[in-house]
Enzyme design. Sequence first.
Site, mmCIF file in Angstrom:
data_model
loop_
_atom_site.group_PDB
_atom_site.id
_atom_site.type_symbol
_atom_site.label_atom_id
_atom_site.label_comp_id
_atom_site.label_asym_id
_atom_site.label_seq_id
_atom_site.Cartn_x
_atom_site.Cartn_y
_atom_site.Cartn_z
ATOM 1 C CD GLU A 187 -1.971 2.429 1.580
ATOM 2 O OE1 GLU A 187 -1.522 3.426 0.806
ATOM 3 O OE2 GLU A 187 -1.691 2.518 2.930
ATOM 4 C CB CYS A 247 -1.250 7.200 1.503
ATOM 5 S SG CYS A 247 -2.725 6.242 2.330
#
Length: 480
Positions: free
Chosen positions: A244, A278
């Site tokens: 990720e 993110c």
Amino acid sequence: MQTAMNLISNQHRDGGSLLPVTDPGNPDDVLGHISAADKSLTDEATASAHDAWRGWKKTDPATRGEKLLQAAEQVEAAHEPIARLTTSENGMPIATTRAELTLALSGMRFFIEEAASFSFSDTVEENADWVTRIKKSKGVIACIVPWNAPIVLTLQKVLPALLTGNTVVVKPSPLASLGVTQILEIIAEALPDGVLNIVQGDIESGRALSESPLVRMLSFTGGGSTAKHIMRSAADNLKHVHFELGGNDPALVLDDADPAEAATTLMQAAFRKSGQYCFAPKRIYVADTIYDSFMMYAKKALAEMNIGHQLQENTAIGPLISSSQRDAVRALLQQAAQAGATITEMHRDDQLPEKGWFMKPALVTGVAADHPIVLEEPFGPILPVLSCSSTEDMIYEANRTEYGLGSSVWGSEKQAAAIAAELEAGFTFINRTAVTPFGYRHLPFGGVKQSGIGRENTAEVFDEFVQLHAIHGSRPSFFE
């Protein structure tokens, strides 16, 4: 002062050196230390996990869930001190950390509930033929986790891995290890020795995990450059990787959007952690017909946000994680200014705390669509806002980067949903920027292109941590 120790077979172990953990809102304040593991100690942790796997993989799934539910209750009892410690070390506003810890605990219970109905095998038959498909644990899973949301990002790896019968070695970020280590120790205590291990450190312990032949899968959340190094190391023994990674999430504000609502919500989301997460909105494309109105509301919303130490209850914008990160963001901002962009800093110098890695939030306008401040992930409190004359231009600009994590579209639901389907992203929000409890259960989290490999959250995550074994047989007539 606390020390985050290594944990191997439920025993604390000293590493080769002590690394300080400081408060980014007051760098003179040393909160504690981590006891960094070398390769030898890291290899010992993976060996412990491998030995424990032999028994854990055979443990009844219901029993695994019961043990982890017991651990969740103990973590919840320590909610506030863990939240304050984590906020002190990673600089995120205390309200944000409390919310993330609550989300992580909810996630623990969600994974436990979903695992109870997860099918580990099924059989199909036709005439005399049959095939049984078994989903087996992979073995030792190494989890390398970041500093910006260490609790939720750790548990959404560790819980699915453990519930599917794997054993785990976790390496927290050296920048924010104290709080999450306390949680992992609570969980490990509820499990058999060696099922959950912790190694502290940075490059050496991380490299040892990626190179270890006993590690069957490495799950990493962090930057793309580190992921590429991990992938190269993992190639030697073909271990599975689960990434990720970063995002440069676009927000598309259509001509029929409410400019006040879109601007206010996007400013809160973009600067919630000083831009250090993110799937923060990191570049905004606004229909030219409402651009001026959007900018008016955006400046108003941002000017009203408080900058301060992360433990102050009214803080909306805290410090960056380090001086080097602040320097990198400032350099990107200066580069844009030199290229002719307009930089609107939303606070005065005297509003910044005297100590800490604080930076005035800034809106960037009049910048070229292909400038690095638009196409790269800044990971800081700066936000480019560009005017677009058509939805086709918006879609093109949104898709032109190598990132593809999250995104959002603002406008009438029908038009926004149609445009969302054209975006190259792992997920897209419509008129919002965050996952609801409903979304947490049903929205797989992860990216496309260079934003990741695999998914987290939802019931689909269990398939990331298992491998298929098919058994094919038939019943000859003389056996019948």
